[in-house]
Design a protein around this motif. Sequence first.
Motif, PDB file in Angstrom:
ATOM      1  N   MET A   1       0.863  -1.192   0.000  1.00 23.87           N
ATOM      2  CA  MET A   1       0.000   0.000   0.000  1.00 23.87           C
ATOM      3  C   MET A   1       0.896   1.237   0.000  1.00 23.87           C
ATOM      4  SD  MET A   1      -3.227   0.954   0.211  1.00 23.87           S
ATOM      5  CE  MET A   1      -3.206   2.576  -0.542  1.00 23.87           C
ATOM      6  N   CYS A   2       0.894   1.968  -1.111  1.00 23.15           N
ATOM      7  CA  CYS A   2       1.755   3.156  -1.250  1.00 23.15           C
ATOM      8  C   CYS A   2       0.911   4.420  -1.146  1.00 23.15           C
ATOM      9  CB  CYS A   2       2.447   3.165  -2.613  1.00 23.15           C
ATOM     10  SG  CYS A   2       3.265   1.624  -3.002  1.00 23.15           S
ATOM     11  N   ILE A   3       1.284   5.278  -0.198  1.00 24.44           N
ATOM     12  CA  ILE A   3       0.588   6.558  -0.057  1.00 24.44           C
ATOM     13  C   ILE A   3       1.525   7.658  -0.526  1.00 24.44           C
ATOM     14  CG2 ILE A   3      -0.540   8.134   1.569  1.00 24.44           C
ATOM     15  CD1 ILE A   3      -0.962   5.663   3.412  1.00 24.44           C
ATOM     16  N   LEU A   4       1.095   8.425  -1.520  1.00 26.14           N
ATOM     17  CA  LEU A   4       1.917   9.526  -2.036  1.00 26.14           C
ATOM     18  C   LEU A   4       1.278  10.834  -1.582  1.00 26.14           C
ATOM     19  CD1 LEU A   4       2.463   8.364  -5.741  1.00 26.14           C
ATOM     20  CD2 LEU A   4       3.728   7.674  -3.730  1.00 26.14           C
ATOM     21  N   ASP A   5       1.950  11.538  -0.669  1.00 24.00           N
ATOM     22  CA  ASP A   5       1.390  12.777  -0.134  1.00 24.00           C
ATOM     23  C   ASP A   5       1.896  13.976  -0.923  1.00 24.00           C
ATOM     24  OD1 ASP A   5       0.153  14.688   1.434  1.00 24.00           O
ATOM     25  OD2 ASP A   5       1.712  14.674   2.966  1.00 24.00           O
ATOM     26  N   GLU A   6       1.064  14.467  -1.839  1.00 24.25           N
ATOM     27  CA  GLU A   6       1.401  15.635  -2.666  1.00 24.25           C
ATOM     28  C   GLU A   6       2.824  15.534  -3.211  1.00 24.25           C
ATOM     29  OE1 GLU A   6       0.090  19.445  -1.295  1.00 24.25           O
ATOM     30  OE2 GLU A   6      -1.605  18.579  -0.224  1.00 24.25           O
ATOM     31  N   THR A   7       3.090  14.386  -3.809  1.00 27.22           N
ATOM     32  CA  THR A   7       4.437  14.112  -4.307  1.00 27.22           C
ATOM     33  C   THR A   7       4.797  14.999  -5.492  1.00 27.22           C
ATOM     34  OG1 THR A   7       5.922  12.230  -4.604  1.00 27.22           O
ATOM     35  CG2 THR A   7       3.954  12.241  -5.970  1.00 27.22           C
ATOM     36  N   ASP A   8       3.788  15.693  -6.055  1.00 30.53           N
ATOM     37  CA  ASP A   8       4.056  16.589  -7.198  1.00 30.53           C
ATOM     38  C   ASP A   8       4.402  18.010  -6.751  1.00 30.53           C
ATOM     39  OD1 ASP A   8       1.494  16.658  -6.173  1.00 30.53           O
ATOM     40  OD2 ASP A   8       0.529  17.177  -8.047  1.00 30.53           O
ATOM     41  N   SER A   9       4.459  18.247  -5.421  1.00 32.25           N
ATOM     42  CA  SER A   9       4.760  19.598  -4.925  1.00 32.25           C
ATOM     43  C   SER A   9       6.113  20.078  -5.434  1.00 32.25           C
ATOM     44  CB  SER A   9       4.825  19.604  -3.396  1.00 32.25           C
ATOM     45  OG  SER A   9       3.537  19.573  -2.890  1.00 32.25           O
ATOM     46  N   GLY A  10       6.124  21.252  -6.037  1.00 35.96           N
ATOM     47  CA  GLY A  10       7.379  21.888  -6.438  1.00 35.96           C
ATOM     48  C   GLY A  10       8.107  21.213  -7.580  1.00 35.96           C
ATOM     49  N   LEU A  11       7.438  20.324  -8.312  1.00 36.48           N
ATOM     50  CA  LEU A  11       8.117  19.660  -9.427  1.00 36.48           C
ATOM     51  C   LEU A  11       7.763  20.314 -10.750  1.00 36.48           C
ATOM     52  CD1 LEU A  11       7.742  15.828  -8.712  1.00 36.48           C
ATOM     53  CD2 LEU A  11       9.530  17.383  -7.974  1.00 36.48           C
ATOM     54  N   ASP A  12       8.760  20.406 -11.658  1.00 41.04           N
ATOM     55  CA  ASP A  12       8.426  20.887 -13.003  1.00 41.04           C
ATOM     56  C   ASP A  12       7.810  19.714 -13.777  1.00 41.04           C
ATOM     57  OD1 ASP A  12      10.463  19.250 -14.055  1.00 41.04           O
ATOM     58  OD2 ASP A  12      11.950  20.861 -13.930  1.00 41.04           O
ATOM     59  N   VAL A  13       7.325  20.002 -14.968  1.00 45.29           N
ATOM     60  CA  VAL A  13       6.572  19.000 -15.733  1.00 45.29           C
ATOM     61  C   VAL A  13       7.409  17.750 -16.013  1.00 45.29           C
ATOM     62  CG1 VAL A  13       5.375  18.575 -17.919  1.00 45.29           C
ATOM     63  CG2 VAL A  13       5.074  20.739 -16.749  1.00 45.29           C
ATOM     64  N   ASP A  14       8.698  17.943 -16.385  1.00 45.38           N
ATOM     65  CA  ASP A  14       9.550  16.792 -16.714  1.00 45.38           C
ATOM     66  C   ASP A  14       9.786  15.905 -15.498  1.00 45.38           C
ATOM     67  OD1 ASP A  14       9.736  17.649 -19.299  1.00 45.38           O
ATOM     68  OD2 ASP A  14      11.635  18.709 -19.028  1.00 45.38           O
ATOM     69  N   ALA A  15      10.083  16.549 -14.342  1.00 43.26           N
ATOM     70  CA  ALA A  15      10.338  15.778 -13.114  1.00 43.26           C
ATOM     71  C   ALA A  15       9.078  15.025 -12.705  1.00 43.26           C
ATOM     72  CB  ALA A  15      10.788  16.710 -12.000  1.00 43.26           C
ATOM     73  N   MET A  16       7.940  15.692 -12.858  1.00 44.20           N
ATOM     74  CA  MET A  16       6.673  15.065 -12.475  1.00 44.20           C
ATOM     75  C   MET A  16       6.391  13.842 -13.355  1.00 44.20           C
ATOM     76  SD  MET A  16       2.991  16.803 -12.039  1.00 44.20           S
ATOM     77  CE  MET A  16       2.819  17.076 -13.786  1.00 44.20           C
ATOM     78  N   LYS A  17       6.716  13.971 -14.639  1.00 45.12           N
ATOM     79  CA  LYS A  17       6.481  12.853 -15.562  1.00 45.12           C
ATOM     80  C   LYS A  17       7.371  11.662 -15.196  1.00 45.12           C
ATOM     81  CE  LYS A  17       5.639  11.827 -20.399  1.00 45.12           C
ATOM     82  NZ  LYS A  17       6.154  10.463 -20.248  1.00 45.12           N
ATOM     83  N   LEU A  18       8.622  11.947 -14.811  1.00 44.56           N
ATOM     84  CA  LEU A  18       9.538  10.870 -14.408  1.00 44.56           C
ATOM     85  C   LEU A  18       9.026  10.146 -13.163  1.00 44.56           C
ATOM     86  CD1 LEU A  18      13.084  12.383 -15.008  1.00 44.56           C
ATOM     87  CD2 LEU A  18      12.272  10.194 -15.886  1.00 44.56           C
ATOM     88  N   VAL A  19       8.533  10.939 -12.207  1.00 46.43           N
ATOM     89  CA  VAL A  19       7.980  10.353 -10.980  1.00 46.43           C
ATOM     90  C   VAL A  19       6.751   9.496 -11.320  1.00 46.43           C
ATOM     91  CG1 VAL A  19       6.779  10.905  -8.827  1.00 46.43           C
ATOM     92  CG2 VAL A  19       8.897  12.080  -9.390  1.00 46.43           C
ATOM     93  N   ALA A  20       5.885  10.053 -12.161  1.00 51.68           N
ATOM     94  CA  ALA A  20       4.669   9.324 -12.554  1.00 51.68           C
ATOM     95  C   ALA A  20       5.023   8.027 -13.283  1.00 51.68           C
ATOM     96  CB  ALA A  20       3.800  10.205 -13.456  1.00 51.68           C
ATOM     97  N   ASP A  21       6.053   8.078 -14.145  1.00 51.69           N
ATOM     98  CA  ASP A  21       6.487   6.864 -14.868  1.00 51.69           C
ATOM     99  C   ASP A  21       6.955   5.807 -13.874  1.00 51.69           C
ATOM    100  OD1 ASP A  21       5.908   8.042 -17.260  1.00 51.69           O
ATOM    101  OD2 ASP A  21       7.989   8.526 -17.790  1.00 51.69           O
ATOM    102  N   GLY A  22       7.671   6.285 -12.829  1.00 48.37           N
ATOM    103  CA  GLY A  22       8.157   5.362 -11.797  1.00 48.37           C
ATOM    104  C   GLY A  22       7.005   4.692 -11.067  1.00 48.37           C
ATOM    105  N   VAL A  23       5.988   5.488 -10.734  1.00 44.89           N
ATOM    106  CA  VAL A  23       4.811   4.943 -10.050  1.00 44.89           C
ATOM    107  C   VAL A  23       4.094   3.946 -10.963  1.00 44.89           C
ATOM    108  CG1 VAL A  23       2.510   5.521  -9.173  1.00 44.89           C
ATOM    109  CG2 VAL A  23       4.480   6.913  -8.522  1.00 44.89           C
ATOM    110  N   ASN A  24       3.910   4.319 -12.222  1.00 44.92           N
ATOM    111  CA  ASN A  24       3.209   3.436 -13.162  1.00 44.92           C
ATOM    112  C   ASN A  24       3.945   2.109 -13.347  1.00 44.92           C
ATOM    113  OD1 ASN A  24       1.034   5.140 -13.633  1.00 44.92           O
ATOM    114  ND2 ASN A  24       2.105   6.279 -15.220  1.00 44.92           N
ATOM    115  N   ALA A  25       5.288   2.179 -13.283  1.00 48.89           N
ATOM    116  CA  ALA A  25       6.091   0.958 -13.447  1.00 48.89           C
ATOM    117  C   ALA A  25       5.862   0.000 -12.270  1.00 48.89           C
ATOM    118  CB  ALA A  25       7.574   1.317 -13.552  1.00 48.89           C
ATOM    119  N   LEU A  26       5.431   0.542 -11.131  1.00 48.99           N
ATOM    120  CA  LEU A  26       5.238  -0.287  -9.924  1.00 48.99           C
ATOM    121  C   LEU A  26       3.790  -0.749  -9.749  1.00 48.99           C
ATOM    122  CD1 LEU A  26       7.428   1.794  -7.443  1.00 48.99           C
ATOM    123  CD2 LEU A  26       8.006  -0.407  -8.441  1.00 48.99           C
ATOM    124  N   ARG A  27       2.910  -0.294 -10.635  1.00 42.44           N
ATOM    125  CA  ARG A  27       1.512  -0.715 -10.510  1.00 42.44           C
ATOM    126  C   ARG A  27       1.395  -2.206 -10.776  1.00 42.44           C
ATOM    127  NH1 ARG A  27      -2.063   4.273 -13.078  1.00 42.44           N
ATOM    128  NH2 ARG A  27      -3.838   3.011 -12.510  1.00 42.44           N
TER     129      ARG A  27
END
Length: 251
Positions: free
Chosen positions: A168-194
């Motif tokens: 069970m992974c809880i992401l608390d406003e993990t997009d805070s202060g990220l630019d679009v590219d960094a956010m996409k990388l983080v999202a890709d990482g999360v999607n890879a773990l689904r």
Amino acid sequence: MLEIKNLQVKLEEEDKQILKGVDLTVEAGKVHAIMGPNGSGKSTLSYVLSGKDGYEVTGGEATLEGQDILEMEPEERAAAGLFLAFQYPVEIPGVGNMTFLRTAVNAQRKARGEEEMSSTEFLKVVREKAKSLKIDAEMLKRPVNVGFSGGEKKRNEILQMAMLEPKMCILDETDSGLDVDAMKLVADGVNALRGEGRSFLVITHYQRLLDHIKPDVVHIMANGRIIKTGGPELALEVENNGYADLIEEEA
């Protein structure tokens, strides 16, 4: 996977009720998103589930795979499979990233009665995971989060998540202060773990993160309760119209 029933929480320091009866069920393999205005109780929910000090549960329950997590110590919750990615990950000077990761992985394995990972095995796994998450090997040699950019800190947390393999992974406003590219990388990482055996609770202010991490279910939280639940289209509705109408409907 996660079941919350009528959860009521107040601050220990002052007599202020923050959560006023939260009901939420996250099924195995699903991604749920929680959106809501500031002060609605979103981060408090993540802190209470992970066991942060300073909060008193005054009613209700929360279970992870049927186990009562509110009675557990934070490290027991982690060993049971709960993971919290912070809004602002802390720096730990003097502690190498690799040492930190290996210690955390082996502490959890030990708590579950599993065999600890050898240095060789750990190195092999961490390099594979880092590569798949596009994390530079140099990052692994540095102290935890020291001198990291916002995006690097968040990606480092995704690496921690990949190594610990929580349920069970809880992401608390993990997009805070990220630019679009960094956010996409983080999202890709999360999607890879689904996957089938892993669920996510994504707490965010913005629809833009949900463009990349497509949730199965979206909840709107206001005034310490979940006031509306729907599909991904609910996040778009909020993006276009704000929260005021939904809060008025509830009132």
